[in-house]
Design a protein around this motif. Structure first.
Motif, PDB file in Angstrom:
ATOM      1  N   GLY A  30       0.811  -1.203   0.000  1.00 38.92           N
ATOM      2  CA  GLY A  30       0.000   0.000   0.000  1.00 38.92           C
ATOM      3  C   GLY A  30       0.846   1.254   0.000  1.00 38.92           C
ATOM      4  N   GLN A  33       2.433   1.649  -3.337  1.00 36.01           N
ATOM      5  CA  GLN A  33       1.442   2.110  -4.300  1.00 36.01           C
ATOM      6  C   GLN A  33       1.274   3.618  -4.223  1.00 36.01           C
ATOM      7  OE1 GLN A  33      -0.051  -0.313  -6.155  1.00 36.01           O
ATOM      8  NE2 GLN A  33      -2.264  -0.229  -5.832  1.00 36.01           N
TER       9      GLN A  33
ATOM     10  N   TYR B  23       3.235   7.280   9.097  1.00 37.85           N
ATOM     11  CA  TYR B  23       3.406   5.970   8.491  1.00 37.85           C
ATOM     12  C   TYR B  23       4.534   6.080   7.490  1.00 37.85           C
ATOM     13  CZ  TYR B  23       0.328   7.689   4.750  1.00 37.85           C
ATOM     14  OH  TYR B  23      -0.247   8.400   3.764  1.00 37.85           O
ATOM     15  N   LEU B  24       4.870   4.961   6.858  1.00 40.02           N
ATOM     16  CA  LEU B  24       6.104   4.882   6.074  1.00 40.02           C
ATOM     17  C   LEU B  24       6.264   6.060   5.120  1.00 40.02           C
ATOM     18  CD1 LEU B  24       7.101   1.454   4.573  1.00 40.02           C
ATOM     19  CD2 LEU B  24       8.555   3.369   4.963  1.00 40.02           C
ATOM     20  N   VAL B  25       5.191   6.360   4.374  1.00 36.75           N
ATOM     21  CA  VAL B  25       5.319   7.365   3.332  1.00 36.75           C
ATOM     22  C   VAL B  25       5.613   8.744   3.919  1.00 36.75           C
ATOM     23  CG1 VAL B  25       4.144   8.445   1.437  1.00 36.75           C
ATOM     24  CG2 VAL B  25       3.807   6.071   1.862  1.00 36.75           C
ATOM     25  N   ARG B  28       9.063   8.921   5.607  1.00 34.55           N
ATOM     26  CA  ARG B  28      10.143   9.006   4.625  1.00 34.55           C
ATOM     27  C   ARG B  28      10.228  10.396   4.028  1.00 34.55           C
ATOM     28  NH1 ARG B  28      10.080   7.706  -0.973  1.00 34.55           N
ATOM     29  NH2 ARG B  28      12.223   7.486  -1.690  1.00 34.55           N
ATOM     30  N   TYR B  45      12.135   1.486   6.435  1.00 34.61           N
ATOM     31  CA  TYR B  45      11.296   0.385   6.897  1.00 34.61           C
ATOM     32  C   TYR B  45      12.003  -0.491   7.926  1.00 34.61           C
ATOM     33  CZ  TYR B  45       8.605  -3.889   6.815  1.00 34.61           C
ATOM     34  OH  TYR B  45       7.886  -4.976   7.184  1.00 34.61           O
ATOM     35  N   VAL B  46      13.268  -0.867   7.632  1.00 37.69           N
ATOM     36  CA  VAL B  46      13.938  -1.821   8.521  1.00 37.69           C
ATOM     37  C   VAL B  46      14.149  -1.256   9.923  1.00 37.69           C
ATOM     38  CG1 VAL B  46      16.053  -3.083   8.857  1.00 37.69           C
ATOM     39  CG2 VAL B  46      14.967  -3.138   6.662  1.00 37.69           C
ATOM     40  N   GLU B  49      10.791  -1.233  11.787  1.00 31.88           N
ATOM     41  CA  GLU B  49      10.366  -2.526  12.295  1.00 31.88           C
ATOM     42  C   GLU B  49      11.189  -2.959  13.491  1.00 31.88           C
ATOM     43  OE1 GLU B  49       7.816  -4.739  11.327  1.00 31.88           O
ATOM     44  OE2 GLU B  49       7.234  -2.763  10.621  1.00 31.88           O
ATOM     45  N   ILE B  61      -3.381  -0.023  13.116  1.00 32.23           N
ATOM     46  CA  ILE B  61      -3.710  -0.203  11.708  1.00 32.23           C
ATOM     47  C   ILE B  61      -5.001   0.516  11.433  1.00 32.23           C
ATOM     48  CG2 ILE B  61      -4.148  -1.883   9.949  1.00 32.23           C
ATOM     49  CD1 ILE B  61      -2.757  -3.885  11.724  1.00 32.23           C
ATOM     50  N   ARG B  68      -4.391   3.919  -2.239  1.00 32.98           N
ATOM     51  CA  ARG B  68      -3.444   2.858  -1.953  1.00 32.98           C
ATOM     52  C   ARG B  68      -3.937   1.513  -2.417  1.00 32.98           C
ATOM     53  NH1 ARG B  68      -0.206   3.884   2.473  1.00 32.98           N
ATOM     54  NH2 ARG B  68      -0.314   1.679   2.975  1.00 32.98           N
ATOM     55  N   ASN B  71      -5.418  -1.141   0.550  1.00 38.26           N
ATOM     56  CA  ASN B  71      -4.647  -1.716   1.644  1.00 38.26           C
ATOM     57  C   ASN B  71      -4.680  -0.795   2.841  1.00 38.26           C
ATOM     58  OD1 ASN B  71      -3.726  -4.039   0.390  1.00 38.26           O
ATOM     59  ND2 ASN B  71      -2.209  -2.860  -0.713  1.00 38.26           N
ATOM     60  N   GLU B  72      -4.636  -1.393   4.030  1.00 35.62           N
ATOM     61  CA  GLU B  72      -4.680  -0.559   5.224  1.00 35.62           C
ATOM     62  C   GLU B  72      -3.340   0.087   5.460  1.00 35.62           C
ATOM     63  OE1 GLU B  72      -7.371  -4.057   5.894  1.00 35.62           O
ATOM     64  OE2 GLU B  72      -5.243  -3.821   5.438  1.00 35.62           O
ATOM     65  N   ILE B  73      -3.366   1.127   6.289  1.00 37.12           N
ATOM     66  CA  ILE B  73      -2.147   1.852   6.603  1.00 37.12           C
ATOM     67  C   ILE B  73      -1.694   1.443   7.990  1.00 37.12           C
ATOM     68  CG2 ILE B  73      -1.128   4.115   6.797  1.00 37.12           C
ATOM     69  CD1 ILE B  73      -3.228   5.234   5.135  1.00 37.12           C
ATOM     70  N   LYS B  74      -0.380   1.301   8.161  1.00 32.58           N
ATOM     71  CA  LYS B  74       0.157   0.946   9.463  1.00 32.58           C
ATOM     72  C   LYS B  74       0.758   2.205  10.068  1.00 32.58           C
ATOM     73  CE  LYS B  74       3.442  -2.376  11.229  1.00 32.58           C
ATOM     74  NZ  LYS B  74       4.306  -3.459  10.866  1.00 32.58           N
TER      75      LYS B  74
END
Lengths: 139, 109
Positions: A30, A33, B23-25, B28, B45-46, B49, B61, B68, B71-74
């Protein structure tokens, strides 16, 4: 917005699902994407593909290392526990270790002995069918 | 407590900064904009985690998004341990960096 995204990422999502267990792949795909759509909008499809594959290929060794990191941590944990048990109850692990090492040493010695005995005169072509008969006289 | 690496420290600070939207995006993006370095996905990411596993961060979540692909967002949030680590880093930082200025330093005697 949704129509164009799923072209290249299909192989990417498959790859992600192979590398990451369970639910993780979904969150990551996700995120990927989202960035992919953004790059497609700003810099075009080609740069987006380039970015995507660059990220995945350079990320794979790191992801795999990350997955195996925890198995090493677990191993280290087992060693720590073994050390602590050994230090606290010195006698019982010592008996265990002694018994196991004596057993292993006997196994190795017997194996070597058998190997030695079986390697007698093997240069004959049909050595497994040749027998030697001898007779002993005790006077 | 063990030292935080530079990467981990920066990541924890961004998670703190982007309160509910970490979240990741976004993490970053924030890192790329503010830390003057290019961060690849793996580089974000690494450590995320790993911090999650060490319980410096917690996650929840939520909310699949149309952009997206369903998909769910973490989302990541700082946990108690993470806050303490950041506090400690800040204290050490303040002590060590006190009165630092590059102009007053003589390079040769």
């Amino acid at each position: 917005m949704d129509v164009q995204e799923t072209k290249t990422p299909r192989m990417a999502t498959w790859l992600l699902r192979r590398i990451f267990p369970g639910d993780e792949a979904r969150f990551l795909s996700g995120d990927i994407q989202e960035i992919y759509t953004e790059i497609t909008a700003t810099r075009g499809l080609f740069f987006a593909c380039l970015w995507l594959w660059g990220q995945i290929l350079t990320g794979i060794p790191r992801f795999i290392q990350h997955r195996t990191y925890w198995s090493f941590q677990m191993l280290k944990n087992y060693f720590l526990i073994a050390f602590r048990v050994l230090r606290k109850y010195k006698l019982f692990p010592a008996i265990n270790i002694l018994g196991l090492s004596i057993g292993l040493a006997c196994f190795i010695l017997i194996g070597l002995f058998v190997r030695f005995e079986l390697s007698f005169d093997t240069f004959h072509k049909k050595a497994d069918r040749i027998y030697r008969i001898f007779e002993e006289n005790f006077r | 407590m063990k030292y935080l690496t530079r990467q981990e420290e920066l990541i924890l600070l961004t998670v703190f900064h982007l309160r509910d939207n970490a979240y990741l995006v976004t993490i970053r993006k924030h890192l790329k904009d503010n830390s003057r370095r290019n961060w690849s996905l793996g580089a974000v990411y690494v450590p995320l985690e790993r911090l999650l596993k060490k319980r410096y961060l917690s996650m929840n979540i939520g909310g699949p998004n149309a952009r997206r692909g369903r998909n769910e967002i973490k989302y990541y949030r700082l946990a108690q341990l993470g806050l303490k680590a950041l506090e400690e880093t800040r204290e050490i930082h303040d002590v060590m960096w006190a009165q630092f200025s590059p102009t007053g330093y003589k390079l040769k005697i």
